[in-house]
Structures are given as C-alpha cells and as structure tokens.
Design an enzyme around this catalytic site. Structure first.
Site, PDB file in Angstrom:
ATOM      1  N   ASN A 137     -16.331  28.115 -10.286  1.00  0.00           N
ATOM      2  CA  ASN A 137     -16.992  28.882  -9.228  1.00  0.00           C
ATOM      3  C   ASN A 137     -16.122  28.835  -7.977  1.00  0.00           C
ATOM      4  OD1 ASN A 137     -18.694  30.000  -7.343  1.00  0.00           O
ATOM      5  ND2 ASN A 137     -20.148  28.290  -7.307  1.00  0.00           N
ATOM      6  N   TRP A 138     -15.411  29.940  -7.753  1.00  0.00           N
ATOM      7  CA  TRP A 138     -14.455  29.951  -6.639  1.00  0.00           C
ATOM      8  C   TRP A 138     -15.142  30.160  -5.293  1.00  0.00           C
ATOM      9  CZ3 TRP A 138      -9.939  33.583  -8.653  1.00  0.00           C
ATOM     10  CH2 TRP A 138      -9.315  32.952  -9.737  1.00  0.00           C
ATOM     11  N   LYS A 139     -16.401  30.516  -5.288  1.00  0.00           N
ATOM     12  CA  LYS A 139     -17.126  30.765  -4.031  1.00  0.00           C
ATOM     13  C   LYS A 139     -16.337  31.797  -3.189  1.00  0.00           C
ATOM     14  CE  LYS A 139     -19.127  26.236  -4.556  1.00  0.00           C
ATOM     15  NZ  LYS A 139     -19.678  25.033  -3.966  1.00  0.00           N
ATOM     16  N   HIS A 170     -27.672  29.793  -6.997  1.00  0.00           N
ATOM     17  CA  HIS A 170     -26.857  28.667  -6.523  1.00  0.00           C
ATOM     18  C   HIS A 170     -27.491  28.090  -5.248  1.00  0.00           C
ATOM     19  CE1 HIS A 170     -23.524  26.413  -4.854  1.00  0.00           C
ATOM     20  NE2 HIS A 170     -23.035  26.382  -6.080  1.00  0.00           N
ATOM     21  N   GLU A 176     -26.274  27.231  -2.551  1.00  0.00           N
ATOM     22  CA  GLU A 176     -25.788  27.858  -1.305  1.00  0.00           C
ATOM     23  C   GLU A 176     -26.507  29.184  -1.053  1.00  0.00           C
ATOM     24  OE1 GLU A 176     -21.649  27.584  -2.325  1.00  0.00           O
ATOM     25  OE2 GLU A 176     -21.785  25.401  -2.077  1.00  0.00           O
ATOM     26  N   GLU A 183     -27.418  20.995 -10.554  1.00  0.00           N
ATOM     27  CA  GLU A 183     -26.515  20.693  -9.452  1.00  0.00           C
ATOM     28  C   GLU A 183     -27.303  20.020  -8.335  1.00  0.00           C
ATOM     29  OE1 GLU A 183     -22.804  23.323  -9.555  1.00  0.00           O
ATOM     30  OE2 GLU A 183     -24.314  24.422  -8.429  1.00  0.00           O
ATOM     31  N   GLY A 210     -19.860  19.735  -3.134  1.00  0.00           N
ATOM     32  CA  GLY A 210     -18.843  19.805  -2.086  1.00  0.00           C
ATOM     33  C   GLY A 210     -18.802  18.575  -1.189  1.00  0.00           C
ATOM     34  N   SER A 231     -19.173  18.073  -7.262  1.00  0.00           N
ATOM     35  CA  SER A 231     -17.988  17.219  -7.078  1.00  0.00           C
ATOM     36  C   SER A 231     -17.370  16.715  -8.381  1.00  0.00           C
ATOM     37  CB  SER A 231     -18.308  16.052  -6.136  1.00  0.00           C
ATOM     38  OG  SER A 231     -18.697  16.556  -4.872  1.00  0.00           O
ATOM     39  N   GLY A 254     -16.782  23.654  -8.518  1.00  0.00           N
ATOM     40  CA  GLY A 254     -16.425  24.399  -7.314  1.00  0.00           C
ATOM     41  C   GLY A 254     -15.027  24.029  -6.856  1.00  0.00           C
ATOM     42  N   GLY A 255     -14.949  23.152  -5.851  1.00  0.00           N
ATOM     43  CA  GLY A 255     -13.685  22.796  -5.202  1.00  0.00           C
ATOM     44  C   GLY A 255     -12.534  22.495  -6.165  1.00  0.00           C
TER      45      GLY A 255
HETATM   46  P1  PGA Z   1     -18.277  21.409  -6.048  1.00  0.00           P
HETATM   47  O1  PGA Z   1     -19.229  22.693  -6.209  1.00  0.00           O
HETATM   48  O2  PGA Z   1     -17.646  21.166  -7.390  1.00  0.00           O
HETATM   49  O3  PGA Z   1     -17.295  21.796  -5.000  1.00  0.00           O
HETATM   50  O4  PGA Z   1     -19.161  20.272  -5.629  1.00  0.00           O
HETATM   51  C1  PGA Z   1     -19.996  22.871  -7.368  1.00  0.00           C
HETATM   52  C2  PGA Z   1     -20.798  24.134  -7.251  1.00  0.00           C
HETATM   53  O5  PGA Z   1     -21.237  24.461  -6.150  1.00  0.00           O
HETATM   54  O6  PGA Z   1     -21.024  24.850  -8.236  1.00  0.00           O
END
Ligand code: PGA
Length: 257
Positions: A9-11, A100, A102, A172, A178, A218, A239-240
């Site tokens: 997930n590149w956001k 998600h 976010e 999650e 993050g 994470s 994500g990251g």
């Molecule tokens: P993260 O994000 O790996 O940066 O914690 C995961 C996600 O939001 O899907």
C-alpha cells in the site's frame, strides 16, 4: 491451504516515473524466483493504469497484481473527485482496499460506508481488502474484541457467505500503523483467531477456513517472519516498508522454514 497475500500500500507516494522505476527493480528481483504468496501492488490512482502496463511489459503482470487504495460506491455520475469500481477494473485492478484506518480517521468513513463500498467492489468483480482494527485507547480500554466484532458485523451486514469468497480482511491495529510499533505475534494471532471465529459465527466454517486475514502495521523485513508464521495470519498489508522494492521483496520472500 490458504495462499498468503502480501499487498504494497503505497498510500500518497510515487509519481508515474517513480512507479516505473520501482516496477522495473521489483521485476528484476521477482523474475526467475518462485513465489508462493499472492502479490498485489497498490499505487496511487494517477499511476494505476501505467503501473498495469509496466507490470505486463516487464513480464510480471501475472505474479504481481494491481490494486487501488479506495473507491466510491456509486456506478457513475456527478461525484467530483471520486472513482468508481468500473474505472478501477478498466485501469487493470483486481483488488481494492476498503476502510483503511486513514480513510476512517481523515475522511470519516464509517462501517456503513465500508459496507456500501464492498458491495460496489464485488458487483464489478474487484476483490476487497477490508481493513479493521482498534485504536490505542480502545486497546488500552480492553475494547479490542468489541471493536473488531462491531466492525465485522456492520461492514459485512446484508451479505451472504457466497458473496464473500473473494474478500480479504486486513487486521491493522491503528496504533501500529506507521508508528514503528508492531503487534506482538501473540497479539496478532489472538486478533486473527477472533476475526476468523467471528466470520464462522456469521457465515459458517467454509468461509472462515478459507478467508485470508492479513496483518498490517509496521511490518518490515526483520519482523515479518515471527508474525507470518502464526497459524491464522495469511500475509500482510504493508505500508512504509513496501515503498522500496528491495524491502518489499525481502518481506514477501522471508524464510518460511
Ligand atoms: P505501515 O502501514 O506498514 O506503514 O504501518 C500499513 C498500512 O497502513 O496498511
């Protein structure tokens, strides 16, 4: 029996040029290796269609599928700024992230909205990756299971088990996204088992045994293994650590032995 699924997930990251560069490097790593997990790359909307073309031209379009980060539930019309399921299919997507944290936090998405989006995705043949998870204060207040239960019940309201064979659930914990904080393998396994049992209560054992439940929050090359070897964890939404092709490749190819 359940094939693990790892999604990047590149956001809100990467231009079209950066997407091309990433996919070229990722293809070099992937080609010639045997990969058991399903792999999904999830760029921003602007790079989706081009990413699909590059995946195909690099010869990895079947190994690395394409997903989107969101969609709107209506089919067509005057909804400035929104993108519907059909457009995502047209851009080459097979998966779409829904709900998600976010989106829930910054764009006020509720379980009712998540429910409508799941219906729209399934109607167009897109496979939803449905995100659920508790906040830090909910965990500290001992409400984790109650939160997961209500998110599952409300998001999956009105569906029959037959409708849901293609869904993926991403557990999650919001406090782990993050932040560098990861759920312990025990916390992840406990939540995943709870989710699977909840699916069983609502839709029966067939769906519960087959549904894939990803962990997200994470996940990195150096912590992926301890979580992924838990019996009810079926891959990860990353994500990251998915923004660098080398790091994502190390995550998907962690030593399973
Ligand atoms: P993260 O994000 O790996 O940066 O914690 C995961 C996600 O939001 O899907």
């Amino acid at each position: 029996m359940r094939r693990p699924i790892f999604a990047a997930n590149w956001k809100m990251n990467k231009t079209i040029a950066e997407t091309e560069e990433y996919i070229e490097s990722f293809a070099e790593l992937l080609i010639g290796t045997e990969h058991y997990p399903e792999i999904v790359l999830i760029p921003p909307y602007t790079a989706l269609a081009y990413a699909g073309k590059i995946l195909d031209s690099m010869g990895i379009g079947k190994q690395a599928l394409l997903g989107a980060q969101n969609l709107f539930w209506e089919d067509v019309g005057a909804f400035t700024g929104e993108v519907c399921a059909e457009m995502l299919v047209d851009a080459g997507c097979q998966y779409v992230i829904i709900g998600h944290s976010e989106r829930r936090q910054y764009f006020l998405e509720t379980d009712e909205i998540v429910n409508k989006k799941i219906a729209a995705a399934l109607k167009s043949g897109l496979k939803p990756i449905i995100c659920i998870g508790e906040t830090k204060s909910e965990r500290q207040g001992g409400k984790t299971f109650a939160v997961l239960e209500s998110q599952i019940k409300e998001s999956l309201d009105f569906f029959e088990s037959n409708d849901l064979s293609d869904i993926v659930i991403a557990y999650e914990p919001v406090w782990a996204i993050g932040t560098g904080l990861t759920a312990t393998p025990e916390q992840a396994q406990e939540a995943h088992l709870f989710i699977r049992n909840q699916i069983k209560n609502m839709f029966g054992s067939d769906l519960a045994d087959n549904i894939r439940i990803q962990y997200g929050g994470s996940v990195k090359p150096d912590n992926v293994k301890t979580i992924m070897i838990q019996p009810d964890v079926d891959g990860s939404l990353v994500g990251g650590a998915s923004l660098d092709p080398d790091s994502f490749f190390r995550i998907i190819s962690f030593d399973r032995k």
